[in-house]
Write a protein that holds these residues in place. Structure first.
Motif, PDB file in Angstrom:
ATOM      1  N   HIS A  76      -2.604  10.532   5.235  1.00 28.62           N
ATOM      2  CA  HIS A  76      -3.034   9.286   4.573  1.00 28.62           C
ATOM      3  C   HIS A  76      -2.965   9.444   3.052  1.00 28.62           C
ATOM      4  CE1 HIS A  76      -5.190   5.593   6.225  1.00 28.62           C
ATOM      5  NE2 HIS A  76      -4.753   5.284   5.017  1.00 28.62           N
TER       6      HIS A  76
ATOM      7  N   CYS B 128      -7.351   6.592  -6.477  1.00 29.12           N
ATOM      8  CA  CYS B 128      -6.449   6.871  -5.361  1.00 29.12           C
ATOM      9  C   CYS B 128      -4.985   6.602  -5.732  1.00 29.12           C
ATOM     10  CB  CYS B 128      -6.810   6.024  -4.148  1.00 29.12           C
ATOM     11  SG  CYS B 128      -8.330   6.534  -3.349  1.00 29.12           S
TER      12      CYS B 128
ATOM     13  N   GLU C 240      -2.724   5.131  -4.080  1.00 26.69           N
ATOM     14  CA  GLU C 240      -2.326   3.749  -3.789  1.00 26.69           C
ATOM     15  C   GLU C 240      -2.667   2.803  -4.937  1.00 26.69           C
ATOM     16  OE1 GLU C 240      -2.638   2.236   0.301  1.00 26.69           O
ATOM     17  OE2 GLU C 240      -4.091   0.809  -0.486  1.00 26.69           O
TER      18      GLU C 240
ATOM     19  N   CYS D  29     -11.670   2.534  -5.635  1.00 28.49           N
ATOM     20  CA  CYS D  29     -10.701   2.076  -4.643  1.00 28.49           C
ATOM     21  C   CYS D  29     -11.461   1.379  -3.510  1.00 28.49           C
ATOM     22  CB  CYS D  29      -9.941   3.292  -4.101  1.00 28.49           C
ATOM     23  SG  CYS D  29      -8.737   2.890  -2.825  1.00 28.49           S
TER      24      CYS D  29
ATOM     25  N   CYS E 167     -11.294   1.880  -0.575  1.00 26.18           N
ATOM     26  CA  CYS E 167     -11.646   2.856   0.467  1.00 26.18           C
ATOM     27  C   CYS E 167     -12.986   3.514   0.194  1.00 26.18           C
ATOM     28  CB  CYS E 167     -10.559   3.919   0.604  1.00 26.18           C
ATOM     29  SG  CYS E 167     -10.605   5.206  -0.662  1.00 26.18           S
TER      30      CYS E 167
ATOM     31  N   HIS F 170      -4.637   7.554  -0.132  1.00 26.55           N
ATOM     32  CA  HIS F 170      -6.043   7.663  -0.524  1.00 26.55           C
ATOM     33  C   HIS F 170      -6.448   9.098  -0.839  1.00 26.55           C
ATOM     34  CE1 HIS F 170      -6.691   3.437  -0.129  1.00 26.55           C
ATOM     35  NE2 HIS F 170      -5.894   3.515   0.925  1.00 26.55           N
TER      36      HIS F 170
ATOM     37  N   GLY G 291       0.853  -1.186   0.000  1.00 26.38           N
ATOM     38  CA  GLY G 291       0.000   0.000   0.000  1.00 26.38           C
ATOM     39  C   GLY G 291       0.885   1.230   0.000  1.00 26.38           C
TER      40      GLY G 291
ATOM     41  N   THR H 175      -6.971  11.372  -4.320  1.00 24.02           N
ATOM     42  CA  THR H 175      -7.237  11.090  -5.733  1.00 24.02           C
ATOM     43  C   THR H 175      -6.177  11.745  -6.613  1.00 24.02           C
ATOM     44  OG1 THR H 175      -9.600  10.862  -5.337  1.00 24.02           O
ATOM     45  CG2 THR H 175      -8.925  11.401  -7.587  1.00 24.02           C
TER      46      THR H 175
ATOM     47  N   SER I 227     -13.429   5.688  -2.512  1.00 23.96           N
ATOM     48  CA  SER I 227     -13.188   6.777  -3.465  1.00 23.96           C
ATOM     49  C   SER I 227     -12.761   6.177  -4.809  1.00 23.96           C
ATOM     50  CB  SER I 227     -12.116   7.702  -2.908  1.00 23.96           C
ATOM     51  OG  SER I 227     -11.922   8.812  -3.759  1.00 23.96           O
ATOM     52  N   ARG I 228     -12.197   6.988  -5.661  1.00 22.82           N
ATOM     53  CA  ARG I 228     -11.669   6.449  -6.917  1.00 22.82           C
ATOM     54  C   ARG I 228     -10.401   7.187  -7.343  1.00 22.82           C
ATOM     55  NH1 ARG I 228     -14.615   5.520 -11.411  1.00 22.82           N
ATOM     56  NH2 ARG I 228     -16.458   4.901 -10.244  1.00 22.82           N
TER      57      ARG I 228
END
Ligand code: ZN
Length: 314
Positions: A171, A191, A193, A184, A186, A174, A150, A176, A188-189
């Motif tokens: 963080h 990201c 990572e 993702c 998490c 995560h 990650g 964008t 969202s999209r």
């Protein structure tokens, strides 16, 4: 009570580092030196109680050390997200632990007694470690990243590690970096990572036709081929470096800092990552106060989690 050994100057801390693959422990002295180490596999797919039992075995081992009587506090670093106010953790890769009361469970271990228990997410712990004993030493402001399976990070601002109210500040994995990117886990999209992690590098290389010579299909094998000039492997690292550069540029522009420390397995690829990173940073970190960022390799390696957990007790 056992007296601390005479050569141990200053306080002694017990540190536990909890990740998705291993749970490690050590006693850490005020020089950041690790002793009485232990490392056990994380039963990541098992119940909450079984994972906790491994943490207790690590504490049992530490408490059996002759110097345990000199331990003044217990520091915990855990895969996140964490909730500092409630002392809970919900590591993405340990499904049995959701809002798990880690601080209270560790404090309840008989050997811990009245010692204070400090908790941090792994990115914050790594930043605390590198600020105390590693590549962010002496920097009043720094962004410290771990790029491995990650992407995690922590922030040093105005001379101190800043975990934020919930403990998750920094963080970076995560945020964008691709507005219409892939969803993702998490929620969202696009990201960072999902583009720059070791997992993402290997996935991208495989999708574009890279095939490993051996059984290793990880980012480490992609890095080896990139060093040999394999174009698909090079392109996969370039894409990851581009995403990292966008995230680093956004962060440094936002909070006004110049020192960036990068560790983790993907950073071990060396120039294959750092050369395209410098190139992309030159494009994205554009304003005068973030030109020529001081990007350094992390110095503490896999010990950063334990050293950081101890640093948080100081
Ligand atoms: Zn995400």
């Amino acid at each position: 009570m056992t007296a601390p050994s005479p050569h141990a100057a200053g306080p002694l801390f017990a540190a536990v580092d909890i990740g998705g693959t291993k749970i490690a422990g050590a006693l850490v002295d005020s020089a950041g030196t690790l002793a009485h180490r232990i490392q056990l596999p994380t039963p990541a797919r098992e119940s909450a109680a079984e994972v906790l039992a491994v943490v207790h075995r690590v504490l049992d081992h530490l408490a059996a050390a002759p110097r345990w009587g000199g331990v003044t506090a217990v520091g915990l670093g855990s895969a996140g997200p964490v909730d500092l106010a409630r002392g809970t953790v919900s590591p993405v890769n340990i499904p049995g632990w959701r809002e798990f009361p880690l601080t209270a469970e560790v404090a309840a271990h008989p050997a811990v007694g009245a010692r204070p228990v400090a908790l941090a997410g792994d990115g914050v712990a790594m930043a605390a470690a590198e600020h105390w004993r590693g590549a962010a030493r002496g920097a009043d402001n720094a962004l410290c990243l771990v790029v491995s399976t990650g992407v995690g990070a922590g922030l040093v601002l105005d001379g101190a590690v800043r975990p934020g109210p919930s403990g998750n500040a920094g963080h970076l994995g995560h945020i964008t970096v691709d507005l219409d990117g892939e969803p993702c886990p998490c929620g969202s999209r696009g990201c960072l990572e999902g583009v720059a992690s070791g997992t993402a590098i290997a996935r991208r290389a495989l999708a574009r036709g890279w095939r490993p010579a051996g059984d290793d299909r990880s980012a480490r094998a992609v890095a080896e081929d990139a060093k040999d000039g394999h174009p698909v492997a090079l392109a996969a690292f370039d894409r990851a470096a581009q995403a990292l550069a966008a995230g680093i540029a956004a962060t440094t522009t936002l909070v006004d800092l110049r020192r960036v420390v990068i560790g983790g397995g993907v950073a071990a690829a060396g120039p294959v990552l750092f050369e395209p990173l410098a190139r992309h940073l030159d494009r994205y970190a554009a304003l005068p106060y973030v030109r020529g960022l001081d990007v350094r390799r992390a110095e503490l390696g896999a010990d950063a989690g334990l050293i950081g957990a101890a640093a948080l007790c100081r």
